[in-house]
Design an enzyme around this catalytic site. Sequence first.
Site, PDB file in Angstrom:
ATOM      1  N   ASP A  71       0.942  -1.037  -0.002  1.00  0.00           N
ATOM      2  CA  ASP A  71       0.168  -0.005   0.169  1.00  0.00           C
ATOM      3  C   ASP A  71       0.703   1.211  -0.010  1.00  0.00           C
ATOM      4  O   ASP A  71       1.886   1.155   0.314  1.00  0.00           O
ATOM      5  CB  ASP A  71      -0.991  -0.053   1.414  1.00  0.00           C
TER       6      ASP A  71
HETATM    7  N1  URA Z   1      -1.149  -5.829   4.004  1.00  0.00           N
HETATM    8  C1  URA Z   1      -1.867  -4.704   3.794  1.00  0.00           C
HETATM    9  O1  URA Z   1      -2.838  -4.490   4.165  1.00  0.00           O
HETATM   10  N2  URA Z   1      -0.962  -3.862   3.302  1.00  0.00           N
HETATM   11  C2  URA Z   1       0.058  -4.050   2.578  1.00  0.00           C
HETATM   12  O2  URA Z   1       0.455  -3.124   1.882  1.00  0.00           O
HETATM   13  C3  URA Z   1       0.557  -5.486   2.651  1.00  0.00           C
HETATM   14  C4  URA Z   1      -0.122  -6.390   3.102  1.00  0.00           C
END
Ligand code: URA
Length: 239
Positions: free
Chosen positions: A102
Amino acid sequence: MERLQKVIAGYGYASRRKAEELIKKEKVMVNGKIIKELGIKVSSNDIISIDGVIINKDVKHEYYLLNKPRSVISSVKDENGRITVTDLINTEARIYPVGRLDYDTTGLILLTNDGDFANTLMHPSFEIEKTYIAKINKILTKEEINKIKKGIKVDNRLVEVKRFKIKKVSQEKNTMIVEITIIEGRNHIIKKLFKELNIDVMKLSRIGYGFLDIKDLKSGEYRNLSIKEIKKLYSIAKK
Ligand code: URA
């Protein structure tokens, strides 16, 4: 003979999915003829061009491990002009991230221009442990910890939790820092897992991907994967 989209991906031009899109958009020619449907097979003697440019069979494959900073997007380009993971790597090669973290997640992400490698690692059957450090907005009860250790259902599918450790507790702030290891790679999976318990992830960082870690890399730093590491990742995929 191999499928056209696989060959395009293998040359490092695009991921297999992107190659399929290019074929559907009639941007791909084989020996001067526009290809209009998926499924055609080509040999190493066929001349493939995309948008009129012949793709080079001698592209050198590159493999990077990046410690992604916050506020960097896990894609090649961003419509809103935000910094992307590929902006951080000094190369002329058309690399792209293997999977995604993310925008606000930091840590370990791989990048490559090797379509076969990326597809292998992104395939749901590729089982590799991913370890995250998460700061959460609650001090977990014993029951909640047990629930997490048993695995949590997200969108009706169980997320198996391989390891779970409490790293730090702040009574004043009512927060906890935990380390959690899972196999699967659905988008936002860690945030969704905690959301099932009504808990928000305030900070998230991926610190491990199988045998790889980011201990020696500061935020924004990257290194090449070694041949040994690439082979080891492929060997995990074949198990
Ligand atoms: N899980 C998440 O919620 N975000 C990420 O970036 C990776 C795994």
